[in-house]
Every structure is written in C-alpha cells, then in structure tokens.
Design a protein around this motif. Structure first.
Motif, PDB file in Angstrom:
ATOM      1  N   UNK A   2       0.893  -1.190  -0.120  1.00 35.23           N
ATOM      2  CA  UNK A   2       0.100   0.054   0.129  1.00 35.23           C
ATOM      3  C   UNK A   2       0.762   1.171  -0.114  1.00 35.23           C
ATOM      4  N   UNK A   3       0.543   2.129  -0.787  1.00 34.98           N
ATOM      5  CA  UNK A   3       1.291   3.206  -1.095  1.00 34.98           C
ATOM      6  C   UNK A   3       0.597   4.512  -0.646  1.00 34.98           C
ATOM      7  N   UNK A   4       1.144   5.638   0.375  1.00 33.66           N
ATOM      8  CA  UNK A   4       0.356   6.527   0.713  1.00 33.66           C
ATOM      9  C   UNK A   4       1.438   7.975   0.417  1.00 33.66           C
ATOM     10  N   UNK A   5       1.099   9.047   0.306  1.00 36.60           N
ATOM     11  CA  UNK A   5       1.483  10.277  -0.112  1.00 36.60           C
ATOM     12  C   UNK A   5       1.035  11.347   1.096  1.00 36.60           C
ATOM     13  N   UNK A   6       2.006  12.213   1.604  1.00 36.58           N
ATOM     14  CA  UNK A   6       1.740  13.300   2.381  1.00 36.58           C
ATOM     15  C   UNK A   6       1.901  14.480   1.538  1.00 36.58           C
ATOM     16  N   UNK A   7       0.800  14.863   1.026  1.00 36.31           N
ATOM     17  CA  UNK A   7       1.220  16.112   0.022  1.00 36.31           C
ATOM     18  C   UNK A   7       1.307  17.344   0.676  1.00 36.31           C
ATOM     19  N   UNK A  12       7.583  18.725  -4.623  1.00 38.01           N
ATOM     20  CA  UNK A  12       7.268  18.992  -5.715  1.00 38.01           C
ATOM     21  C   UNK A  12       8.557  18.838  -6.825  1.00 38.01           C
ATOM     22  N   UNK A  13       9.377  17.961  -6.412  1.00 37.62           N
ATOM     23  CA  UNK A  13      10.690  17.484  -7.220  1.00 37.62           C
ATOM     24  C   UNK A  13      10.308  16.755  -8.525  1.00 37.62           C
ATOM     25  N   UNK A  14       9.333  15.767  -8.535  1.00 40.79           N
ATOM     26  CA  UNK A  14       8.896  15.061  -9.697  1.00 40.79           C
ATOM     27  C   UNK A  14       9.517  13.734  -9.708  1.00 40.79           C
ATOM     28  N   UNK A  15      10.507  13.612  -8.663  1.00 39.16           N
ATOM     29  CA  UNK A  15      11.129  12.220  -8.780  1.00 39.16           C
ATOM     30  C   UNK A  15      10.255  11.047  -8.800  1.00 39.16           C
ATOM     31  N   UNK A  16       9.437  11.229  -8.060  1.00 38.75           N
ATOM     32  CA  UNK A  16       8.287   9.975  -7.773  1.00 38.75           C
ATOM     33  C   UNK A  16       7.612   9.497  -9.276  1.00 38.75           C
ATOM     34  N   UNK A  17       7.461  10.572 -10.080  1.00 36.55           N
ATOM     35  CA  UNK A  17       6.705  10.693 -11.501  1.00 36.55           C
ATOM     36  C   UNK A  17       7.731   9.889 -12.503  1.00 36.55           C
ATOM     37  N   UNK A  18       9.041  10.204 -12.294  1.00 34.89           N
ATOM     38  CA  UNK A  18      10.017   9.880 -13.145  1.00 34.89           C
ATOM     39  C   UNK A  18      10.257   8.303 -12.922  1.00 34.89           C
ATOM     40  N   UNK A  19      10.264   7.964 -11.568  1.00 34.27           N
ATOM     41  CA  UNK A  19      10.413   6.648 -11.194  1.00 34.27           C
ATOM     42  C   UNK A  19       9.465   5.624 -11.491  1.00 34.27           C
ATOM     43  N   UNK A  20       8.125   6.117 -11.209  1.00 39.24           N
ATOM     44  CA  UNK A  20       6.873   5.424 -11.341  1.00 39.24           C
ATOM     45  C   UNK A  20       5.639   6.184 -11.884  1.00 39.24           C
ATOM     46  N   UNK A  21       5.668   6.410 -13.191  1.00 43.29           N
ATOM     47  CA  UNK A  21       4.545   6.890 -13.684  1.00 43.29           C
ATOM     48  C   UNK A  21       3.216   6.411 -13.819  1.00 43.29           C
ATOM     49  N   UNK A  22       3.205   5.160 -13.485  1.00 40.56           N
ATOM     50  CA  UNK A  22       1.812   4.737 -13.271  1.00 40.56           C
ATOM     51  C   UNK A  22       1.264   4.611 -12.133  1.00 40.56           C
ATOM     52  N   UNK A  23       2.190   5.089 -11.140  1.00 44.20           N
ATOM     53  CA  UNK A  23       1.700   5.218  -9.706  1.00 44.20           C
ATOM     54  C   UNK A  23       1.385   6.772  -9.272  1.00 44.20           C
ATOM     55  N   UNK A  36      -1.923   7.922  -7.973  1.00 40.57           N
ATOM     56  CA  UNK A  36      -2.813   7.295  -8.861  1.00 40.57           C
ATOM     57  C   UNK A  36      -3.226   6.053  -8.481  1.00 40.57           C
ATOM     58  N   UNK A  37      -2.371   5.165  -7.950  1.00 44.42           N
ATOM     59  CA  UNK A  37      -2.774   3.905  -7.684  1.00 44.42           C
ATOM     60  C   UNK A  37      -1.980   3.404  -6.154  1.00 44.42           C
ATOM     61  N   UNK A  38      -2.957   3.407  -5.276  1.00 46.55           N
ATOM     62  CA  UNK A  38      -2.561   3.233  -3.874  1.00 46.55           C
ATOM     63  C   UNK A  38      -1.899   1.778  -3.506  1.00 46.55           C
ATOM     64  N   UNK A  39      -2.364   0.836  -4.694  1.00 45.37           N
ATOM     65  CA  UNK A  39      -2.196  -0.683  -4.395  1.00 45.37           C
ATOM     66  C   UNK A  39      -1.629  -1.213  -5.881  1.00 45.37           C
ATOM     67  N   UNK A  40      -0.488  -0.616  -6.167  1.00 46.21           N
ATOM     68  CA  UNK A  40      -0.040  -1.115  -7.303  1.00 46.21           C
ATOM     69  C   UNK A  40       0.062  -2.435  -7.618  1.00 46.21           C
ATOM     70  N   UNK A  48       7.754   1.585  -7.372  1.00 49.14           N
ATOM     71  CA  UNK A  48       7.009   2.499  -6.122  1.00 49.14           C
ATOM     72  C   UNK A  48       8.314   2.595  -4.883  1.00 49.14           C
ATOM     73  N   UNK A  49       8.971   1.293  -4.696  1.00 51.72           N
ATOM     74  CA  UNK A  49       9.978   1.612  -3.769  1.00 51.72           C
ATOM     75  C   UNK A  49      10.926   2.575  -4.179  1.00 51.72           C
TER      76      UNK A  49
END
Length: 64
Positions: A2-7, A12-23, A36-40, A48-49
């Motif tokens: 399970x993935x969670x984020x704290x907005x 706003x670095x964008x590293x997460x999008x570069x590593x996992x654009x489907x998530x 986008x997907x809490x349970x990839x 995600x990791x």
C-alpha cells in the motif's frame, strides 16, 4: 503493498513521477504529488519503492 503520500510534505521535485509514472502524477498548478494507484500491481512494486527512496521530502510511505 500500500502506497500513501503526504501532499503537505511534497517538495514538487517530480522524482516519484520519473520513477513510477503509473503510480504517481503531479498537479499542474503546483507540482504536488498525486497518487494514481495506492495498491500497485506486483510488477510496479519496485518502481514504487524507488520513488519512495528518491523523494527528497520523504512524502511517500510504503506498507508491505
């Protein structure tokens, strides 16, 4: 997994999008992370990791 984020922590670095654009995505107005997907699916778990580790603000949490 399970993935969670704290907005509120997001830098706003964008590293997460570069590593996992489907998530992860970013809001257009300020670049804050959007989950986008809490349970990839299993084939996305390593991405995600990597995204969590690469987040400079530690805004991504992973529960196994």
């Amino acid at each position: 997994m399970k993935v969670t984020v704290d907005q509120d922590k997001c830098a706003s670095s964008g590293n997460c999008v570069m590593q996992a654009p489907a998530i992860f995505d970013q809001r257009d107005e300020d670049g804050v992370v959007v989950l986008l997907n809490a349970n990839p699916p299993s084939e996305q778990e390593n991405n995600a990791r990597r995204a969590a580790v690469s987040c400079p603000a530690l805004a991504i949490s992973i529960e196994e």
